[in-house]
Design an enzyme around this catalytic site. Structure first.
Site, mmCIF file in Angstrom:
data_model
loop_
_atom_site.group_PDB
_atom_site.id
_atom_site.type_symbol
_atom_site.label_atom_id
_atom_site.label_comp_id
_atom_site.label_asym_id
_atom_site.label_seq_id
_atom_site.Cartn_x
_atom_site.Cartn_y
_atom_site.Cartn_z
ATOM 1 N N GLY A 77 86.645 44.192 74.434
ATOM 2 C CA GLY A 77 85.451 44.351 75.766
ATOM 3 C C GLY A 77 84.075 43.354 75.009
ATOM 4 C CG ASN B 134 78.158 50.171 81.875
ATOM 5 O OD1 ASN B 134 77.330 48.857 81.892
ATOM 6 N ND2 ASN B 134 77.669 50.179 80.384
ATOM 7 C CD GLN C 282 82.928 50.690 82.875
ATOM 8 O OE1 GLN C 282 83.869 51.768 83.844
ATOM 9 N NE2 GLN C 282 82.420 51.434 81.734
ATOM 10 C CB SER D 151 87.782 46.847 77.586
ATOM 11 O OG SER D 151 87.932 47.825 76.287
ATOM 12 C CG HIS E 119 88.233 52.290 74.503
ATOM 13 N ND1 HIS E 119 87.344 52.431 75.093
ATOM 14 C CD2 HIS E 119 87.774 50.360 74.551
ATOM 15 C CE1 HIS E 119 86.122 51.768 74.430
ATOM 16 N NE2 HIS E 119 86.546 51.106 74.691
ATOM 17 C CB THR F 101 98.682 39.209 62.219
ATOM 18 O OG1 THR F 101 98.459 38.452 61.149
ATOM 19 C CG2 THR F 101 100.021 39.216 62.641
ATOM 20 C CB CYS G 105 75.823 51.530 73.291
ATOM 21 S SG CYS G 105 77.744 50.906 74.194
HETATM 22 C C1 LIG Z 1 82.697 49.966 77.692
HETATM 23 C C2 LIG Z 1 82.464 48.457 77.713
HETATM 24 C C3 LIG Z 1 82.121 47.140 76.707
HETATM 25 C C4 LIG Z 1 82.461 46.924 75.860
HETATM 26 O O1 LIG Z 1 84.348 46.794 75.338
HETATM 27 P P1 LIG Z 1 84.985 47.583 74.234
HETATM 28 O O2 LIG Z 1 86.421 47.287 74.611
HETATM 29 O O3 LIG Z 1 84.765 48.732 73.739
HETATM 30 O O4 LIG Z 1 84.365 46.449 73.161
HETATM 31 C C5 LIG Z 1 82.087 45.913 78.343
HETATM 32 N N1 LIG Z 1 81.552 46.134 78.938
HETATM 33 C C6 LIG Z 1 81.590 47.286 79.571
HETATM 34 C C7 LIG Z 1 80.982 46.691 81.246
HETATM 35 C C8 LIG Z 1 81.910 48.096 79.183
HETATM 36 O O5 LIG Z 1 81.393 49.643 79.961
#
Ligand SMILES: *Cc1c(COP(=O)(O)O)cnc(C)c1O
Length: 395
Positions: free
Chosen positions: A69, A150, A178, A198, A200, A236, A323
């Site tokens: 993300g 988030n 989110q 993102s 994860h 890659t 963070c």
């Molecule tokens: C987690 C998050 C990100 C960052 O995503 P990553 O894949 O961890 O770099 C960016 N924006 C929001 C709103 C998030 O919750």
């Protein structure tokens, strides 16, 4: 363990893990190689691109894989800025409670001479389309407003904001990290030019994400190299992670309704229970809210202490965002919605997934009030408040 920190990251789904394995054990060729072992990987990559595009009503050509993300946010914002400055457009509209991947990129541009206008966030955690309409100008090159926050889970009126930008021919980017897999996304109907994803955050692997950029939207490279991603990102491709991400997004999107029905019941039970704690307040909007998000401020406690004591009882939660935890600054999101420093320090975010159970909610509802009570009882500040020597900030 009770996991209630799904806004920080999610557990990988079985389907995502199984989708990755063949691309580590058998089809591990480089998709750029011309022999069959490479072309099999290239075909898989193409199918994943189509499936991910399908989940947000985009086309495969509009999907650019990134490392997550943060990278997608960086690339979207820098692209609009580089394009804008060519025609003297150096004004960018965003909001005060964006993710740091957005805010820090904007800060960098500000040092280069861009004018960054961060819209105020209302106390309920909302940014309204009228604010955007008022802020945009002739020289605005980008509006970037997150889809869902988030920390406090508020969900923005993205379609309306997108419509304003479209009418004025201003690029509109949304950080939908989110929202993806949790709320319906239709980049066409919602007038979105660029959107960040993102993996994860929707039960896929970490370190992989995507930037959607509408056909015709010009992108600048953050990573120079080979011709991967149609020349817009060298390196890659992480084929196993991309396969896991495609599978996780499809699975999440197919289950949005059933998951959200369950989540709303769990979330509302948690909110009702925690509201009973005296001198507490819910952060964010009750209606425009992610179905799994709960965020409270409790007067007279430190969020960090609350988290450590919850951890002792096997409960994973968060205070502010991952963070910023570790630093003593309170959450910029809670400050943006007008919570004073002292109150912002005492925040708790519980973010649920459809894997959580009613029993887990009950355990959280036993643990939190006990810990809040304990922390207040050992606080000299709290004694002053209950003896009337200091005022309560939350009634
Ligand atoms: C987690 C998050 C990100 C960052 O995503 P990553 O894949 O961890 O770099 C960016 N924006 C929001 C709103 C998030 O919750």
């Amino acid at each position: 363990m009770i996991y209630a920190d799904n806004a920080a990251t999610t557990k990988m789904s079985k389907a995502a893990i199984h989708a990755m394995l063949p691309y580590m054990e058998e089809i591990w060729g480089n998709p750029s190689s011309l022999y069959r072992a490479g072309q099999k990987a290239a075909e898989a990559l193409q199918s994943a691109r189509e499936r991910i595009a399908g989940c947000i009503k985009a086309t495969a050509k509009e999907i650019y894989f990134t490392s997550g993300g943060s990278e997608a946010d960086n690339q979207a914002i820098l692209s609009a800025a580089r394009l804008g400055e060519r025609s003297g457009k150096k004004h960018i509209v965003s909001s005060a409670f964006e993710h740091h991947a957005v805010l820090h990129t904007l800060r960098k541009l500000e040092k280069e001479g861009f004018e960054i206008e961060l819209l105020d966030v209302h106390e309920n955690g909302m940014v309204y389309p009228e604010q955007v309409a008022e802020a945009v100008r002739e020289d605005t090159c980008l509006v970037t407003i997150m889809y869902a926050n988030n920390e406090i889970g508020s969900v923005m009126p993205i379609s309306e904001i997108g419509a304003i930008c479209r009418a004025k021919k201003i690029l509109f980017h949304t950080d939908a990290v989110q929202a993806a897999g949790h709320l319906e996304i239709d980049v066409q109907k919602q007038n979105i030019d660029m959107l960040s994803l993102s993996s994860h955050k929707f039960h896929g692997p970490k370190g992989i994400g995507a930037l959607y950029a509408r056909q015709g939207v010009w992108l600048t490279n953050l990573i120079e190299g080979g011709a991967q991603e149609r020349g817009r990102r060298g390196g890659t491709e992480n084929v196993p992670a991309i396969m896991g991400m495609a599978s996780a997004l499809e699975e999440s999107c197919a289950n949005i309704e059933t998951h959200n029905r369950k989540l709303l019941i769990l979330r509302n039970r948690l909110i009702d229970g925690l509201s009973k704690i005296p001198h507490s307040v819910l952060n964010g909007d009750m209606i425009n809210r992610l179905p799994g998000n709960v965020n409270f401020c409790f007067e007279g406690i430190e969020g960090e202490s609350l988290l450590l004591l919850l951890d002792d009882r096997g409960i994973c939660a968060s205070s502010g965002s991952a963070c910023t935890s570790g630093s003593l600054d309170p959450s910029h999101v809670l400050l943006a919605v007008g919570r004073p420093h002292e109150i912002a320090h005492g925040s708790l975010r519980l973010s649920l997934s459809a894997d959580n159970t009613e029993e887990e909610i009950d355990e959280i509802l036993r643990a939190v009030p006990e810990i809040v009570d304990y922390l207040r009882n050992i606080s000299p500040l709290w004694k002053d408040k209950i003896h009337g020597r200091r005022e309560f900030l939350i009634p």
